[in-house]
Design an enzyme around this catalytic site. Structure first.
Site, short mmCIF file in Angstrom:
data_model
loop_
_atom_site.label_atom_id
_atom_site.label_comp_id
_atom_site.label_asym_id
_atom_site.label_seq_id
_atom_site.Cartn_x
_atom_site.Cartn_y
_atom_site.Cartn_z
CG ASP A 12 -2.15 -0.84 1.06
OD1 ASP A 12 -2.39 -1.35 -0.05
OD2 ASP A 12 -2.88 -1.02 2.06
NE ARG A 93 -1.55 3.36 13.65
CZ ARG A 93 -0.89 2.50 12.91
NH1 ARG A 93 0.41 2.62 12.74
NH2 ARG A 93 -1.51 1.49 12.35
CG ASP A 122 -4.65 2.82 13.44
OD1 ASP A 122 -4.58 3.06 14.66
OD2 ASP A 122 -4.54 1.69 12.96
CB SER A 173 -6.06 -5.79 8.72
OG SER A 173 -5.56 -4.58 9.21
#
Ligand code: ARG
Length: 396
Positions: A12, A93, A122, A173
């Protein structure tokens, strides 16, 4: 235009390099952070980014910072969202966002970019953190914008010479760092179905774990774990060792229905041996050295802390206030906790501290008892007085 992209090296974000160049006509600078997710070779990831046309690349081993500025706060706050999730992804994060902003300022960039989708927590954590640190920066989330379906993405990658993984795409994921491995999607989307064993990589299935228990001791200083089995070690090492030992005994698998920030309920699975062990040990040590009032009040603060962390409000001023309160309680949270790890469980079996409030003379049931039983009578009389008054009124 210049954009700093949080770059994992995966498909990605590799596609995102090209996409940012084409769609935004932007120069791309990549930033790759090691937070304990098991990256093998940061330099190789930088090379890959350069090949895809990144004008500059950064990679930083941020594990010590992650431990010192994020994980220790989570331990002191016994940080568990909805009583279960140790918040690994949630604390990762804001740290990534902080580095993105730092590099953006250094590089004189206009924007930062990350690979989050439009459905999860996120994106909120990234965006709110970046805006709290530097509101002038534009934030781009390619996967949240018009992103390509998987087949198209693979075509796009091939066309641009981006290596496409040859192994079959995992149905899960995942997000992994030193504190937590988060696993979502695929077969886990059926909340009634037990997580298949292939969802886990750090922990042994508890039923296959060793038949002998293992005992460990963890030393704490002002709320921070500083030693394992009597050996002083750096935080990153201590956490890594606990992932290994706990993982071997199948400790730290969590399966829960979680309320996401964006309003959805989702089925989340985690494996986080070190966080489960350390929070359990830390909370137990607090119970030895805190007064009852401190314990009851701190629970409220802790749960607020966990919520704010989960909700992406790491840089909100109240967090500083909560952390200041929590720090002030941790002055006495020093000592040793002994635990038994066995077939998926981590149980505290002993604790000691120079600040212990435990008084055996008061607690004992044998003849060395010094507790004044007489005064208990008077205390109970007054304690129960309001209830007694109500009862009397009722009978008349
Ligand atoms: N539900 C967890 C959280 O919001 C984990 C998110 C994991 N992210 C991922 N990309 N799989 O913190």
């Amino acid at each position: 235009m210049k954009t700093i992209l949080a770059y994992s090296g995966g498909l990605d974000t590799s596609v995102a390099i090209k996409w940012l160049q084409e769609r935004y006509n932007s120069e791309v600078v990549t930033l790759t952070l090691e937070l304990g997710q098991g990256v093998e070779d940061l330099k190789a990831i930088e090379e890959k980014a350069k090949k895809l046309g990144a004008v500059a690349t950064y990679s930083i081993d941020a594990r010590d910072t992650f431990f010192n500025d994020y994980i220790t706060k989570a331990i002191k706050a016994n940080g568990l969202y909805e009583g279960k999730y140790p918040l690994g992804t949630a604390i990762g994060r804001p740290l990534i966002a902080k580095y993105l902003v730092e590099i953006a300022e250094k590089e004189g960039a206009d924007a930062v970019a990350h690979g989050s989708t439009g459905k999860g927590n996120d994106q909120v954590r990234f965006d709110v953190s970046v805006r709290s640190l530097n509101p002038a920066l534009k934030i781009i989330a390619p996967v949240r914008e018009k992103w390509m379906p998987r087949e198209e993405e693979i075509e796009y990658a091939k066309k641009h010479g981006i290596p496409v993984p040859v192994t079959k795409k995992s149905p899960y994921s995942t997000d992994e760092n030193l504190w937590t491995r988060s696993i979502e999607a695929g077969p886990l989307e059926d909340p009634m179905k037990e997580p298949p064993d292939d969802a886990f990589t750090l922990t042994t299935n508890p039923s296959l774990a060793p038949d002998e228990p293992e005992y460990i001791t963890i030393g704490f200083e002002k709320g921070v774990p500083i030693s394992l089995n009597g050996k002083r070690m750096k935080g990153v090492e201590l956490v890594s060792r606990l992932v290994e030992i706990g993982g071997k005994h199948g400790v730290g698998r969590i399966d829960m229905i979680e309320d996401r920030l964006v309003g959805i309920k989702s089925r989340e699975v985690y494996e986080c041996p070190a966080s489960v062990i350390l929070i359990e040990a830390h909370r137990d040590l607090e119970s030895l050295v805190f007064t009852r009032e401190q314990r009851l009040f701190k629970e409220i603060i802790d749960s607020k802390w966990a919520q704010m962390t989960y909700f992406g409000l790491w840089f909100e001023p109240l967090m500083q206030n909560l952390n200041a309160f929590i720090d002030s309680t941790q002055e006495v949270v020093s000592g040793t906790v002994r635990m038994r790890l066995f077939k998926g469980t981590a149980v505290v079996v002993g604790r000691e501290s120079p600040y212990s409030l435990y008084d055996v003379g008061l607690a004992t049931y044998d003849k060395s008892d010094v507790f004044d039983h007489k005064s208990a009578e008077g205390f109970i009389k007054l304690w129960g007085l309001p209830s007694e008054i109500v009862a009397k009124r009722r009978t008349h």
